[in-house]
Design a protein around this motif. Structure first.
Motif, PDB file in Angstrom:
ATOM      1  N   ASP A  47      -1.315  19.573 -11.855  1.00 55.70           N
ATOM      2  CA  ASP A  47      -1.906  18.243 -12.004  1.00 55.70           C
ATOM      3  C   ASP A  47      -1.891  17.524 -10.660  1.00 55.70           C
ATOM      4  OD1 ASP A  47      -2.730  15.758 -12.833  1.00 55.70           O
ATOM      5  OD2 ASP A  47      -1.113  15.436 -14.268  1.00 55.70           O
ATOM      6  N   GLU A  48      -2.996  16.831 -10.345  1.00 56.99           N
ATOM      7  CA  GLU A  48      -3.070  16.089  -9.081  1.00 56.99           C
ATOM      8  C   GLU A  48      -2.485  14.694  -9.168  1.00 56.99           C
ATOM      9  OE1 GLU A  48      -7.227  15.469 -10.978  1.00 56.99           O
ATOM     10  OE2 GLU A  48      -5.591  16.927 -11.007  1.00 56.99           O
ATOM     11  N   TYR A  49      -2.075  14.261 -10.373  1.00 54.35           N
ATOM     12  CA  TYR A  49      -1.508  12.922 -10.525  1.00 54.35           C
ATOM     13  C   TYR A  49      -0.147  12.857  -9.813  1.00 54.35           C
ATOM     14  CZ  TYR A  49      -1.096   8.322 -12.667  1.00 54.35           C
ATOM     15  OH  TYR A  49      -1.016   6.963 -12.863  1.00 54.35           O
ATOM     16  N   LEU A  50       0.327  11.636  -9.567  1.00 48.95           N
ATOM     17  CA  LEU A  50       1.580  11.441  -8.826  1.00 48.95           C
ATOM     18  C   LEU A  50       2.783  11.968  -9.604  1.00 48.95           C
ATOM     19  CD1 LEU A  50       0.944   7.874  -7.381  1.00 48.95           C
ATOM     20  CD2 LEU A  50       0.245  10.092  -6.471  1.00 48.95           C
ATOM     21  N   SER A  51       3.836  12.353  -8.868  1.00 46.75           N
ATOM     22  CA  SER A  51       4.972  13.048  -9.462  1.00 46.75           C
ATOM     23  C   SER A  51       5.992  12.127 -10.127  1.00 46.75           C
ATOM     24  CB  SER A  51       5.679  13.886  -8.393  1.00 46.75           C
ATOM     25  OG  SER A  51       4.791  14.835  -7.870  1.00 46.75           O
ATOM     26  N   SER A  52       6.383  11.080  -9.429  1.00 46.82           N
ATOM     27  CA  SER A  52       7.382  10.155  -9.981  1.00 46.82           C
ATOM     28  C   SER A  52       7.393   8.899  -9.130  1.00 46.82           C
ATOM     29  CB  SER A  52       8.778  10.796  -9.972  1.00 46.82           C
ATOM     30  OG  SER A  52       9.298  10.828  -8.660  1.00 46.82           O
ATOM     31  N   ALA A  53       8.175   7.924  -9.566  1.00 47.63           N
ATOM     32  CA  ALA A  53       8.282   6.663  -8.812  1.00 47.63           C
ATOM     33  C   ALA A  53       8.906   6.885  -7.435  1.00 47.63           C
ATOM     34  CB  ALA A  53       9.120   5.658  -9.608  1.00 47.63           C
ATOM     35  N   LEU A  54       9.639   7.979  -7.270  1.00 47.28           N
ATOM     36  CA  LEU A  54      10.263   8.281  -5.984  1.00 47.28           C
ATOM     37  C   LEU A  54       9.407   9.200  -5.127  1.00 47.28           C
ATOM     38  CD1 LEU A  54      14.006   8.881  -6.971  1.00 47.28           C
ATOM     39  CD2 LEU A  54      12.904   6.761  -6.215  1.00 47.28           C
ATOM     40  N   GLU A  55       8.566   9.985  -5.774  1.00 47.17           N
ATOM     41  CA  GLU A  55       7.720  10.950  -5.064  1.00 47.17           C
ATOM     42  C   GLU A  55       6.263  10.646  -5.376  1.00 47.17           C
ATOM     43  OE1 GLU A  55       8.265  12.935  -2.794  1.00 47.17           O
ATOM     44  OE2 GLU A  55      10.404  13.362  -2.810  1.00 47.17           O
ATOM     45  N   MET A  56       5.663   9.773  -4.600  1.00 55.35           N
ATOM     46  CA  MET A  56       4.301   9.318  -4.853  1.00 55.35           C
ATOM     47  C   MET A  56       3.274  10.262  -4.219  1.00 55.35           C
ATOM     48  SD  MET A  56       4.777   6.615  -6.699  1.00 55.35           S
ATOM     49  CE  MET A  56       3.406   5.467  -6.611  1.00 55.35           C
ATOM     50  N   ARG A  57       3.442  11.538  -4.517  1.00 53.69           N
ATOM     51  CA  ARG A  57       2.506  12.565  -4.077  1.00 53.69           C
ATOM     52  C   ARG A  57       2.098  13.402  -5.278  1.00 53.69           C
ATOM     53  NH1 ARG A  57       5.294  16.227  -0.518  1.00 53.69           N
ATOM     54  NH2 ARG A  57       3.299  16.918   0.323  1.00 53.69           N
ATOM     55  N   SER A  58       0.976  14.086  -5.145  1.00 57.65           N
ATOM     56  CA  SER A  58       0.454  14.880  -6.268  1.00 57.65           C
ATOM     57  C   SER A  58       1.451  15.946  -6.711  1.00 57.65           C
ATOM     58  CB  SER A  58      -0.857  15.542  -5.872  1.00 57.65           C
ATOM     59  OG  SER A  58      -1.863  14.575  -5.647  1.00 57.65           O
ATOM     60  N   LYS A  59       1.532  16.126  -8.016  1.00 59.28           N
ATOM     61  CA  LYS A  59       2.484  17.087  -8.590  1.00 59.28           C
ATOM     62  C   LYS A  59       2.290  18.484  -8.028  1.00 59.28           C
ATOM     63  CE  LYS A  59       2.601  14.512 -12.926  1.00 59.28           C
ATOM     64  NZ  LYS A  59       2.026  14.445 -14.289  1.00 59.28           N
ATOM     65  N   PHE A  60       1.009  18.898  -7.907  1.00 61.11           N
ATOM     66  CA  PHE A  60       0.794  20.297  -7.515  1.00 61.11           C
ATOM     67  C   PHE A  60       1.291  20.614  -6.103  1.00 61.11           C
ATOM     68  CE2 PHE A  60      -4.009  19.088  -7.025  1.00 61.11           C
ATOM     69  CZ  PHE A  60      -3.822  18.565  -5.751  1.00 61.11           C
TER      70      PHE A  60
END
Length: 486
Positions: free
Chosen positions: A166-179
């Protein structure tokens, strides 16, 4: 990878993937706890059945103990979450779920399926074929698949993991794409069409995430990509040292009497899925499977029994006059591909396509014009949205005229309550007509299975001319039987 029991706590355990990951770790023998401020079915029932449903709804810093081996943070949880703050204070290991999945699969061959559309279906096809041949593999997929209890499997001995990226963000601490956290050896790119307007306000930002994924492939890695997608083609044809490039396009096929057939050197292969986009998905999956020692002959045998992932052109029911499907489509490209597939299946039938504006992107006035002409394959187009959803998301109101203009159809029907939509659909004559329901939501709380059942039980009005034709056909058939008997 250690075989000793681990203690893992999930902050926001109720999410679709989060609760499946929690169940997978529980099955593995880990001590799993979790919390959330809302948990709905099916997550609630499944966690309860496993004995790991939180005793109380809400956040409580007392859930965070010094002896936790890992805290997994869901995207639903914010930076100021009291449990997160406590975990940070104690210096515990905190992961987003993609980071944790990587930690669990460092020694495996990692295959990531990415793209704005098709990634769930492609991942599901790969999983189905590997399971058909009893291969040992781990996986993470974004939908429930027939034959699989969970959407996540993490074992100690599987040599390969198949991941829907998924290209959506990972978490509030990691604001980068999940993949980006999976670090794949092989990556498939199914297509790129602007989505997630709330976190990628510029198209360039959205594309950059995919380019970063491609650039991160190791030497001897592989990029498998849809060569008919212009943006994917630009990214994946870029020179990368010692990275193999494998293009694909839709597998040759034909549709006859409402059934799709693959055209192969050894004849036609019947399918349970349909639509040109699924022929692309299928061929992309085939390219991945070739690298996992699945031959063409093996693939064509296994694919015949694949019926699709949940909510991906899922058939809710049918009778002799009508078929009803639901689909998770929400982005413009998905809406267009799914609507075309619905019409292509039975072009002689009227197609009524209903689409719900539900996501942040779809409800944004600046993004709405991206839906222009996306419902044009439907004979009748319907758009549903809830003003209450706009209020919750604190977004400006949208008028029906704005929606008609955005979709480029003056004849579009627009409804804002479940009751209005229900009344409209039940007022139609469903003779020789199919219904397609597209949404990542529920059309205002509508029970779609019940709606389909009620529509299929309704009487139909057969035009006089067609009644006569049917009667003549029956008479002709009876005369033929009578002659044979004589």
């Amino acid at each position: 990878m250690s075989n000793s029991p681990q203690k893992v706590h999930f902050i926001a355990i109720g999410g679709a993937v989060m609760h499946n990951l929690a169940l997978a770790l529980h099955q593995k023998g880990y001590q799993v706890t979790g919390s959330d401020d809302e948990i709905y079915d099916p997550a609630k029932s499944r966690l309860q059945s496993a004995g790991i449903l939180p005793d109380n709804i809400g956040w409580n810093e007392e859930n965070i103990k010094e002896d936790l081996d890992a805290v997994i943070l869901g995207m639903h949880a914010r930076k100021e979450n009291p449990e997160l703050l406590k975990a940070q204070k104690l210096g515990l290991k905190i992961y987003s779920f993609p980071e944790y999945v990587y930690e669990q699969s460092k020694e495996k061959q990692r295959i990531v399926i990415a793209g704005s559309h098709g990634k769930t279906s492609i991942t599901s096809i790969i999983l189905h074929v590997l399971k058909y041949y009893n291969r040992n593999f781990d996986y993470l997929v974004g939908a429930q698949i027939e034959g699989f209890d969970l959407m996540v499997k993490l074992s100690d001995d599987a040599p390969t993991i198949i991941i829907e990226g998924d290209e959506y963000l990972s978490s509030a601490l990691e604001m980068r794409s999940k993949f980006l956290f999976y670090h794949p050896h092989i990556a498939l790119f199914s297509g790129i069409a602007w989505d997630h307007f709330n976190v990628f306000p510029k198209f360039e930002d959205y594309v950059k995430a995919f380019e970063e994924l491609a650039d991160g492939l190791p030497k001897a890695g592989a990029i498998i990509f849809d060569e008919t997608d212009n943006m994917v083609d630009v990214i994946c044809e870029k020179e990368r040292e010692d990275v193999n490039k494998v293009p694909y396009k839709a597998h040759p096929y034909e549709v006859k009497n409402g059934v799709s057939y693959l055209l192969t050197d050894n004849g036609k292969v019947p399918l349970k899925i349909f639509g040109e986009h699924n022929m692309k998905n299928l061929n992309g999956a085939k390219k991945i499977l070739e690298r996992l020692a699945i031959t063409e002959e093996m693939f064509y045998e296994a694919i015949q029994s694949f019926s699709g992932a949940a909510k991906r052109l899922e058939k809710l029911g049918e009778n002799k006059y009508t078929q009803i499907f639901r689909d998770f489509a929400h982005a413009p490209s998905k809406v267009e591909a799914t609507t075309k597939a619905g019409k292509e299946l039975q072009p002689e039938r009227q197609l009524i396509a209903c689409y719900e504006l539900h996501t942040y992107s779809s409800l944004n006035k600046d993004f709405l014009p991206h839906y222009a002409e996306k419902l044009d394959a439907a004979d009748r187009a319907v758009v549903f949205y809830s003003p209450h959803t706009l209020e919750i998301k604190k977004m400006p109101a949208i008028s029906k005229d704005e929606i008609k203009k955005a979709f480029g159809r003056d004849d579009i029907e627009v409804f804002t309550t479940a009751e209005e939509l229900d009344s409209f659909l039940k007022s139609q004559n469903w003779y020789n007509s199919n219904l397609l329901l597209m949404s990542s939501g529920t059309f205002g709380g509508t029970d779609l299975s019940q709606l389909a059942k009620e529509i299929l039980e309704m009487p139909v009005d057969i035009p006089e001319g067609e009644k006569t034709a049917v009667k003549n056909k029956k008479s002709s058939k009876l005369r033929g039987i009578f002659k044979r008997k004589k």
